[in-house]
Design an enzyme around this catalytic site. Sequence first.
Site, PDB file in Angstrom:
ATOM      1  N   ARG A 126      -3.377  35.024  31.649  1.00  0.00           N
ATOM      2  CA  ARG A 126      -2.033  35.492  31.332  1.00  0.00           C
ATOM      3  C   ARG A 126      -1.329  36.057  32.579  1.00  0.00           C
ATOM      4  O   ARG A 126      -0.148  35.834  32.803  1.00  0.00           O
ATOM      5  CB  ARG A 126      -2.139  36.571  30.261  1.00  0.00           C
ATOM      6  CG  ARG A 126      -0.785  36.902  29.689  1.00  0.00           C
ATOM      7  CD  ARG A 126      -0.851  38.168  28.944  1.00  0.00           C
ATOM      8  NE  ARG A 126      -1.732  38.065  27.795  1.00  0.00           N
ATOM      9  CZ  ARG A 126      -1.458  38.679  26.650  1.00  0.00           C
ATOM     10  NH1 ARG A 126      -0.347  39.340  26.516  1.00  0.00           N
ATOM     11  NH2 ARG A 126      -2.284  38.624  25.671  1.00  0.00           N
ATOM     12  N   ASP A 159      -6.184  44.612  39.072  1.00  0.00           N
ATOM     13  CA  ASP A 159      -5.031  45.464  39.422  1.00  0.00           C
ATOM     14  C   ASP A 159      -4.980  45.635  40.947  1.00  0.00           C
ATOM     15  O   ASP A 159      -5.948  46.086  41.550  1.00  0.00           O
ATOM     16  CB  ASP A 159      -5.172  46.838  38.756  1.00  0.00           C
ATOM     17  CG  ASP A 159      -5.238  46.707  37.241  1.00  0.00           C
ATOM     18  OD1 ASP A 159      -4.268  46.231  36.640  1.00  0.00           O
ATOM     19  OD2 ASP A 159      -6.289  47.054  36.661  1.00  0.00           O
TER      20      ASP A 159
HETATM   21  C1  SAM Z   1      -4.116  43.006  35.976  1.00  0.00           C
HETATM   22  S1  SAM Z   1      -5.115  42.876  34.575  1.00  0.00           S
HETATM   23  C2  SAM Z   1      -5.639  41.156  34.616  1.00  0.00           C
HETATM   24  C3  SAM Z   1      -6.152  40.684  33.294  1.00  0.00           C
HETATM   25  C4  SAM Z   1      -6.684  39.253  33.263  1.00  0.00           C
HETATM   26  N1  SAM Z   1      -7.833  39.086  34.127  1.00  0.00           N
HETATM   27  C5  SAM Z   1      -5.610  38.269  33.624  1.00  0.00           C
HETATM   28  O1  SAM Z   1      -5.696  37.680  34.732  1.00  0.00           O
HETATM   29  O2  SAM Z   1      -4.698  38.049  32.804  1.00  0.00           O
HETATM   30  C6  SAM Z   1      -6.599  43.708  35.086  1.00  0.00           C
HETATM   31  C7  SAM Z   1      -7.484  44.082  33.907  1.00  0.00           C
HETATM   32  O3  SAM Z   1      -8.702  44.668  34.397  1.00  0.00           O
HETATM   33  C8  SAM Z   1      -9.069  45.723  33.519  1.00  0.00           C
HETATM   34  N2  SAM Z   1      -9.956  46.606  34.287  1.00  0.00           N
HETATM   35  C9  SAM Z   1      -9.619  47.329  35.384  1.00  0.00           C
HETATM   36  N3  SAM Z   1     -10.678  48.004  35.851  1.00  0.00           N
HETATM   37  C10 SAM Z   1     -11.729  47.671  35.040  1.00  0.00           C
HETATM   38  C11 SAM Z   1     -13.093  48.052  35.010  1.00  0.00           C
HETATM   39  N4  SAM Z   1     -13.606  48.895  35.933  1.00  0.00           N
HETATM   40  N5  SAM Z   1     -13.896  47.545  34.045  1.00  0.00           N
HETATM   41  C12 SAM Z   1     -13.371  46.705  33.107  1.00  0.00           C
HETATM   42  N6  SAM Z   1     -12.085  46.307  33.088  1.00  0.00           N
HETATM   43  C13 SAM Z   1     -11.274  46.784  34.050  1.00  0.00           C
HETATM   44  C14 SAM Z   1      -7.747  46.339  33.110  1.00  0.00           C
HETATM   45  O4  SAM Z   1      -7.851  47.056  31.902  1.00  0.00           O
HETATM   46  C15 SAM Z   1      -6.852  45.117  32.995  1.00  0.00           C
HETATM   47  O5  SAM Z   1      -6.839  44.604  31.669  1.00  0.00           O
END
Ligand code: SAM
Length: 240
Positions: free
Chosen positions: A218, A143
Amino acid sequence: MLTRCAASSERDPATERRLYGRRRGRPLRPGRKGLTQDLLPQLTITLPDGRLLDPAALFPATPTAVWLEIGFGGGEHLAAQAEAHREIGFIGCEVYNNGVARLVGHIAARGLANIRIFADDARLLLDCLTPASLGRVFILFPDPWPKRRHHKRRLIAPATLDRLAVVMQLGAELRLGTDDPDYLGWMLEHLTAHPAFEWLARRPADWRERAPDWPATRYEERARAAGRTAAFLRFRRRGL
Ligand SMILES: C[S@@+](CC[C@H](N)C(=O)[O-])C[C@H]1O[C@@H](n2cnc3c(N)ncnc32)[C@H](O)[C@@H]1O
């Protein structure tokens, strides 16, 4: 802020790092919900109480290496890597329950025995892993938190990099992806300033093009569909 593997009795939400972003989405479809209820308990990593966790010990047969993906989203990349490298043990961290359920679906559909899941804040797990226990780490399209006042929420931050430097083996690779130009600059600034990491790019194509052994996620596909370009950064954990 806790910086060591804490006993569960010490894990006081008020003193721990805050997690931003959502944990729950729409209710799961009955089939997916049932599969998750059946399989997730066997795949879930529970943190040891106040002790370190050797990630290789999570798998029935000792893997040749353990690779970690933080924030795996729907798990497409993690499942593809695990299918291509069945000799390697994979840990996926994701806080979003619908993403975890999707990964469980991939695991069942492809018969993957080499994935374990930590369905919580990856930073809690990083605190508990034995030093030099990871051979590769992926943080793909984290994010971006574009507003300046939210930059402190970014996962790529000195504290995360310090902890990754401890748990990654010398020579281990850290892969980052982003489609956000500001976060790209932030990543490069923080990683190149960190003594434990060396950027592997030698020419523009090295970060503008995804390596052949790096399946798309994705979020990358969404970014491309929206006309944004993505960057693919590879760093090596170097000896100090
Ligand atoms: C923008 S999405 C990207 C998802 C995937 N990597 C993609 O490229 O399609 C970021 C993901 O990181 C997860 N996330 C954010 N902070 C995290 C943390 N501290 N530990 C585990 N997951 C985390 C969020 O829930 C989200 O699903």
